[in-house]
Design a protein around this motif. Structure first.
Motif, short mmCIF file in Angstrom:
data_model
loop_
_atom_site.label_atom_id
_atom_site.label_comp_id
_atom_site.label_asym_id
_atom_site.label_seq_id
_atom_site.Cartn_x
_atom_site.Cartn_y
_atom_site.Cartn_z
N TYR A 143 68.59 100.43 12.01
CA TYR A 143 67.94 99.18 11.61
C TYR A 143 66.43 99.35 11.48
O TYR A 143 65.77 98.56 10.82
CB TYR A 143 68.22 98.07 12.63
CG TYR A 143 69.63 97.53 12.56
CD1 TYR A 143 70.10 96.88 11.41
CD2 TYR A 143 70.49 97.65 13.64
CE1 TYR A 143 71.39 96.38 11.35
CE2 TYR A 143 71.79 97.16 13.59
CZ TYR A 143 72.22 96.52 12.44
OH TYR A 143 73.50 96.03 12.38
N GLU A 152 90.29 98.17 14.11
CA GLU A 152 88.88 97.91 14.36
C GLU A 152 88.05 98.27 13.12
O GLU A 152 87.12 97.55 12.75
CB GLU A 152 88.40 98.70 15.58
CG GLU A 152 86.98 98.32 15.98
CD GLU A 152 86.34 99.30 16.95
OE1 GLU A 152 86.84 100.42 17.09
OE2 GLU A 152 85.30 98.95 17.53
N ALA A 153 88.40 99.39 12.49
CA ALA A 153 87.65 99.82 11.32
C ALA A 153 87.86 98.86 10.14
O ALA A 153 86.95 98.64 9.35
CB ALA A 153 88.05 101.24 10.92
N ILE A 171 77.98 102.68 18.18
CA ILE A 171 77.58 101.54 19.02
C ILE A 171 76.92 102.08 20.29
O ILE A 171 77.32 103.11 20.81
CB ILE A 171 78.81 100.68 19.39
CG1 ILE A 171 79.38 99.99 18.15
CG2 ILE A 171 78.47 99.64 20.45
CD1 ILE A 171 78.51 98.94 17.50
N ILE A 189 73.34 97.83 6.90
CA ILE A 189 74.44 96.90 7.16
C ILE A 189 75.15 97.37 8.42
O ILE A 189 75.02 98.52 8.83
CB ILE A 189 75.43 96.81 5.98
CG1 ILE A 189 75.96 98.19 5.63
CG2 ILE A 189 74.77 96.15 4.79
CD1 ILE A 189 77.00 98.17 4.51
N GLY A 190 75.89 96.46 9.01
CA GLY A 190 76.57 96.86 10.25
C GLY A 190 77.61 95.84 10.67
O GLY A 190 77.83 94.82 10.00
N GLY A 191 78.25 96.13 11.78
CA GLY A 191 79.32 95.27 12.26
C GLY A 191 78.83 94.05 13.03
O GLY A 191 79.61 93.12 13.28
N ILE A 192 77.57 94.04 13.40
CA ILE A 192 77.03 92.84 14.06
C ILE A 192 76.93 91.73 13.00
O ILE A 192 76.71 92.03 11.83
CB ILE A 192 75.64 93.12 14.67
CG1 ILE A 192 75.72 94.21 15.75
CG2 ILE A 192 75.03 91.84 15.27
CD1 ILE A 192 74.41 94.48 16.46
N LEU A 216 85.53 96.21 10.59
CA LEU A 216 84.19 96.63 10.15
C LEU A 216 84.05 96.46 8.64
O LEU A 216 83.05 95.91 8.15
CB LEU A 216 83.94 98.10 10.54
CG LEU A 216 82.62 98.69 10.02
CD1 LEU A 216 81.42 98.03 10.70
CD2 LEU A 216 82.58 100.21 10.22
N ILE A 275 70.51 91.35 11.22
CA ILE A 275 71.25 90.93 12.41
C ILE A 275 70.93 89.47 12.72
O ILE A 275 69.79 89.05 12.66
CB ILE A 275 70.84 91.79 13.63
CG1 ILE A 275 71.36 93.22 13.46
CG2 ILE A 275 71.35 91.19 14.92
CD1 ILE A 275 70.97 94.15 14.59
N GLN A 284 62.16 95.33 10.61
CA GLN A 284 62.86 94.74 11.75
C GLN A 284 62.15 95.06 13.06
O GLN A 284 61.65 96.17 13.27
CB GLN A 284 64.30 95.28 11.82
CG GLN A 284 65.12 94.94 10.60
CD GLN A 284 65.33 93.44 10.43
OE1 GLN A 284 65.96 92.81 11.26
NE2 GLN A 284 64.77 92.87 9.36
N LEU A 310 81.34 94.39 6.78
CA LEU A 310 80.42 95.05 5.84
C LEU A 310 80.60 94.51 4.44
O LEU A 310 79.73 94.66 3.60
CB LEU A 310 80.66 96.56 5.82
CG LEU A 310 80.41 97.35 7.11
CD1 LEU A 310 80.77 98.82 6.90
CD2 LEU A 310 78.96 97.23 7.55
N GLY A 357 71.34 102.47 5.61
CA GLY A 357 71.85 102.70 6.96
C GLY A 357 73.09 101.89 7.25
O GLY A 357 73.36 100.86 6.61
N MET A 358 73.86 102.38 8.21
CA MET A 358 75.04 101.63 8.66
C MET A 358 75.17 101.73 10.17
O MET A 358 75.20 102.81 10.74
CB MET A 358 76.33 102.16 8.01
CG MET A 358 77.53 101.27 8.33
SD MET A 358 79.12 102.04 8.01
CE MET A 358 79.09 102.16 6.23
N HIS A 359 75.24 100.56 10.78
CA HIS A 359 75.49 100.44 12.21
C HIS A 359 76.97 100.15 12.32
O HIS A 359 77.40 99.04 12.08
CB HIS A 359 74.63 99.29 12.75
CG HIS A 359 74.80 99.01 14.20
ND1 HIS A 359 74.72 97.74 14.72
CD2 HIS A 359 75.03 99.82 15.25
CE1 HIS A 359 74.89 97.79 16.03
NE2 HIS A 359 75.08 99.03 16.38
N SER A 360 77.76 101.15 12.64
CA SER A 360 79.22 100.98 12.47
C SER A 360 79.91 100.58 13.77
O SER A 360 79.49 99.63 14.41
CB SER A 360 79.81 102.25 11.86
OG SER A 360 79.87 103.31 12.79
N ILE A 361 80.96 101.26 14.12
CA ILE A 361 81.72 100.90 15.33
C ILE A 361 81.71 102.08 16.29
O ILE A 361 81.45 103.22 15.91
CB ILE A 361 83.16 100.45 15.00
CG1 ILE A 361 83.78 101.38 13.96
CG2 ILE A 361 83.15 99.00 14.54
CD1 ILE A 361 85.22 101.05 13.63
#
Lengths: 657, 338
Positions: B61, A359-360, B53, A507-510, A363, A519, B16, A367, B67-71
């Protein structure tokens, strides 16, 4: 390698009846006798030797093999090694499960494998003899520690009768040496208690074998001093045991001949003997130097990858940060965090850890941050065979993430090749802002070979262009920063690290909007981003040199296509087949995703393609799917590498078909 | 590091659109943080918010920082790597009770025990919001949700006790109805060297509305919140008529001051080397329906991880000398072929 010299290392001299020493040591062999005892101090030159040291896990066989190897390396032989040990730290002493072995192949010419069948087996107890005898060359030499062949140990090993006396070893040359008792006597002057004396018997064995095969003794004595110098009694005991073993060979009229393997002609340069995990760790350190970026390793201990964590932990003066994480996921997570901060993020593991990191990795793909994921493959599935080698994670590396999640994949071919491949992995990760999978395996990790050290000043620097200024203008003409603007050539996204004024971004996984990185749930945008990520990874092929087959390139009946640690066995097998007059070409892949751009064209040149793999045919599936080529598989999933003999017969079979 | 320029709340808000449900407690936490940042003497470029999450995890955001929106669950691990690599940065971790205590529980306790320099804001609403209303690891026993129509059987985590058990060097609790208290608590957590955990009682008005009303509504606060103030007796109530004592069974309990006498009231010591008393206080309330301590339970100094990491690097440099790649390659036994 010419097929005729398979038995070259077999002792050929024989002594006359009645000359056997009156000590408790005995020799029995398979027949013919000679009377030339005077010749025994003049070594006979042989061109190669495969020796296998086997004993209980506690007998120090890995160390014995390693020292024999080092002495041979310093002497200038070409060599290759294969350590094999049980997963249990200490299985019950004297049992088959507890047998630990170390095989080394030394030669006076270029070799690529640790040898198929050993010529010499050193067995420290009955279990070692029972577990390893089947590997021994027909008519080979067995040296046993006869002191251990008592009723109890024989029973533990599952022998109903003593193989030393029941005639079952007829056909081998057997040397019975009372190593335990001779070692006890030898170390007594050092004041060692008889109980502790037993620990030095591996040095006795090493001394004896060093005499038999004319190894220089100084490097071993120096090493003993370095390793045990702090404990005077242990130091002295090991030196006494080693010298006693050496002297025993010299004086006991048991060994009719000594043998010598002359140095191999090698390219001029400075050499060291190296295993794959050390080479890999050094390659990562080198990559940090070449990119002028600090290295960060987040890792969780797992066999057979832990040694990379150990090695990197030693070199903090290179600015290397290592974290022994709480689990595999934290290992990769911390590496991603470090990469976000502008470090070279690395995580090392084996198959089970890769499953946990999936999963990582997804990501990191989303990213678009650089990351190196090292998989030292071992037998699977699940815990599988932790200490045995296998190469069955290729499809896991290729497809083992949810969604369309492409990742470049690299594989080294030999222990020393791990150095170059580690640098290449970092180059791709940094240049293309992508996680990269490096697939080594247990055989490469622990196996060693002499390595001609590269001139580090000639290694190519790795350029990293961190963004420091806004790269876009908004509708009002104001400068702004878009983290997902891409380099038109590499498709790598812009990379601004935290701490850079004015370029703050999230940044992110979306899924991210192409360009801004905000997003986005827009369907068309998702399609575009999926295609962009795939194109970016596919485009790495532009930076990979075209591949070239070797051997009978123009008129081969068969191309042998390989990847990873099978290179040595394939090379020897191909050479044998060609020496017999068959037309065979060989191609070995370092880049498995993307494939080199001319691979399809090269494969199409040959009427037959054979793919040996330590799995059930993973690369062959990939090339069949990609190039519609009728690639045939030859598979071995038994926890041990292919032997050259196995591949030689597979090649002959494929040509006949 | 650049000089810190004066900023306003607006500077810390990203462009945002904030997308939490109207009325969500997350809004007041976001405002509290955005208003606090200009006062912390930090720059936006050196500030990073890392989340996992969940609803709370959208937080980064909305901050005009890195920033980081991770898992799910992994924010403490990712933040640990970032903080180790870049000790010059101010790293915040944002997560909910599912994110940090369920799937990410392992990473949370290890970040706390290592004492990595992180400010961790745990948005505890005792429910899963983003997945639409399942019980969480802090939900009370018997909670009826979509996944527990007969009531949940799981005993809940007490986040404060959990953090103390992990030997966290800074542990505090606040709630989303009191901006001033949040800001004072966040400031303390930010200024603390090491891992700082702040549990924020946060209302999920859609799936668990009013979970904390009994203690956090304006009319109930005086009688239900026990302010933790270092060096002061633990008294509460409109006139300080209630206090915390240690009962005969060794457990903290609430008593009438008039009945037990002022001398028996526990004096709060957030710097006590042993976490025992803090642990005792953490378990004073069985849930957010009984008098509940808020404020800093524990704030002690111990070795901070990123600083220790850098010290090891410096020591290695002093002992082993500067990086020498050619030397490294020759560090084993070598031989020359002419």
């Amino acid at each position: 390698m010419p097929s005729g010299d398979r038995h070259a290392a077999r002792p050929v001299g024989r002594v006359a009846e009645g000359t056997v020493d009156t000590t408790s040591a005995r020799r029995h062999d398979k027949g013919e006798r000679v009377t030339d005892t005077a010749a025994r101090h003049q070594p006979t030159t042989i061109d190669r030797l495969v020796i296998r040291f086997a004993g209980d896990s506690g007998d120090g066989m890995q160390l014995t093999g390693d020292r024999f190897t080092s002495a041979s390396a310093l002497f200038g032989n070409d060599l290759a090694t294969l350590p094999e040990f049980p997963a249990e730290i200490r299985a019950p002493a004297g049992t088959l499960a507890g047998v630990s072995a170390f095989q080394v192949h030394i030669s006076d010419h270029d070799i690529t494998t640790p040898g198929d069948a050993p010529n010499v087996l050193v067995a420290m107890n009955p279990a070692a003899l029972r577990a390893e005898l089947h590997r021994l060359d027909e008519g080979g030499t067995i040296i046993v520690n006869v002191d251990t062949f008592d009723e109890r140990n024989l029973a533990k090993a599952g022998y109903a009768d003593n193989p030393l006396t029941d005639g079952s070893l007829k056909g081998y040359t057997v040397y019975e040496v009372p190593m335990t008792s001779l070692t006890k006597d030898a170390v007594a002057p050092a004041g060692v208690k008889p109980r502790d004396a037993d620990r030095s018997k591996n040095f006795f064995a090493l001394g004896l074998v060093s005499w038999m095969y004319t190894r220089p003794i100084e490097p071993t004595l120096e090493w003993i001093a370095e390793k045990f110098g702090r404990n005077a009694m242990v130091h002295e005991a090991n030196v006494l045991a080693f010298k006693a073993g050496h002297a025993f060979g010299e004086t006991a009229e048991l060994f009719d001949h000594r043998y010598e393997v002359r140095p191999a002609p090698q390219e001029p340069g400075t050499y060291t003997n190296i295993n794959g995990n050390t080479a890999l760790a050094w390659g990562l350190i080198a990559a940090g130097q070449l990119a002028r970026l600090p290295l960060f390793l987040g890792s969780y201990p797992i066999t057979p990858a832990s040694d990379i964590l150990h090695e990197l932990s030693k070199h903090k003066n290179f600015g290397v940060r290592t974290l022994q994480a709480e689990d595999e996921i934290a290992g990769v997570g911390s590496a991603i965090g470090a990469a976000f901060g502008g470090h070279i993020g690395v995580t090392t593991t084996s198959g089970p850890g890769i499953a946990l990191k999936s999963e990582a990795m997804g990501l990191a793909i989303s990213l678009e941050l650089p990351l190196v994921v090292v998989d030292i493959q071992r037998g699977g599935p699940s815990t599988g065979l932790p200490t045995k080698t296998e190469a069955a994670d290729l499809l896991l590396a290729m497809y083992g993430r949810h969604g369309e999640a492409p990742m470049p994949i690299l594989a080294p071919a030999t222990p020393s090749d791990c150095f170059a491949v580690a640098i290449e992995a970092v180059r791709i990760a940094l240049t293309y802002r992508t996680p990269v999978m490096l697939l080594s395996d247990g055989y490469l990790a622990n196996g060693t070979e002499p390595w001609r050290l590269p001139d580090v000043t000639t290694l190519d620097p790795i350029e990293v262009d961190f963004t420091t200024e806004p790269n876009h203008v908004d509708d009002d003409g104001q400068p702004e920063y878009w983290p997902y603007l891409r380099d038109p050539e590499t498709l790598a996204r812009s990379w601004a690290v935290p701490g850079t004024p004015g370029l703050m971004h999230r940044i992110g996984g979306i899924e991210k909007a192409d360009g801004t990185g905000n997003i986005s749930y827009d369907p068309a945008n998702h399609g575009r981003m999926v295609a962009l990520r795939a194109a970016k990874v596919a485009g790495i092929a532009a930076s990979i040199p075209p591949v070239e087959a070797v051997g009978d390139v123009d008129d081969a009946e068969l191309l042998v296509l390989g990847w990873g640690s099978t290179w040595g066995a394939i090379t020897t097998a191909v050479e044998r087949a060609r020496a017999e007059g068959h037309k065979v070409a060989q191609l070995h892949l370092r880049h498995l995703n993307p494939f080199p751009s001319n691979l399809g064209e090269v494969l199409a040149r040959y009427p037959r393609v054979l793919v040996p793999e330590m799995n059930l045919g993973q690369l062959s599936r990939l090339v069949r799917a990609e190039f519609l080529v009728d690639a045939r598989s030859v598979n071995k999933v038994e926890g041990t590498p292919f032997t050259a003999a196995e591949l030689h017969s597979a090649i002959l079979g494929a040509i006949r078909d | 590091m650049t000089d810190v320029q004066p900023t306003t709340k607006k500077d810390w808000a990203s462009d945002q659109e904030v997308r939490w449900c109207p009325g969500c407690g997350d809004y007041s936490i976001l405002t509290a943080v955005q208003m606090l940042m200009p006062d912390l003497g930090v720059s936006r470029e050196n500030t990073v918010f890392i989340s996992g999450i969940g609803c709370a995890a959208r937080f980064p955001y909305y901050m005009n920082t890195y920033g980081m929106h991770s898992i799910h669950g992994r924010a403490p691990a990712i933040a640990t790597g970032l903080a180790m690599a870049r000790p010059d940065l101010d790293v915040w971790v944002i997560g909910g009770d599912g994110d940090l205590l369920s799937i990410g529980g392992n990473h949370l306790i290890h970040a706390l025990r290592r004492n990595v320099n992180l400010t961790i804001l745990l948005f505890n609403n005792q429910i899963y919001g983003l997945t639409k209303g399942q019980y969480s690891p802090t939900s009370e026993v018997g909670k009826v949700t979509k996944s527990t129509p007969f009531g949940s059987l799981d005993a809940p985590f007490n986040p404060i006790a959990l953090a103390l058990g992990a030997n966290a060097s800074f542990v505090a609790r606040t709630h989303d109805m009191d901006r001033q208290h949040m800001q004072a608590t966040f400031r303390r957590a930010h200024d603390h060297k090491g891992a700082a955990l702040v549990e924020i009682y946060q209302n999920c008005n859609v799936f668990n509305n009013g979970a904390f009303d009994t203690i956090t509504s304006k009319s109930n606060r005086d009688s239900m919140l026990i302010p933790l103030r270092h060096g002061e007796p633990l008294r509460f109530g409109a006139d300080g008529e209630k206090g915390v004592i240690i009962g005969d069974d060794g457990r903290a309990q609430v008593a009438d001051v008039a009945e037990v006498g002022e001398d028996r009231i526990v004096v709060h010591d957030e710097r006590a080397p042993s976490a025992s008393m803090a642990f005792n206080l953490a378990q004073l309330a069985a849930g957010p329906h009984e008098p509940t301590p808020v404020g800093v339970f524990r704030a002690v100094e111990r070795a901070e991880y990123t600083e220790s990491t850098d010290q090891q690097l410096a020591r290695a440099l002093a002992e082993q000398g500067p990086a020498d790649l050619a030397g490294l390659l020759r560090s084993g036994a070598t031989w020359e072929i002419g």
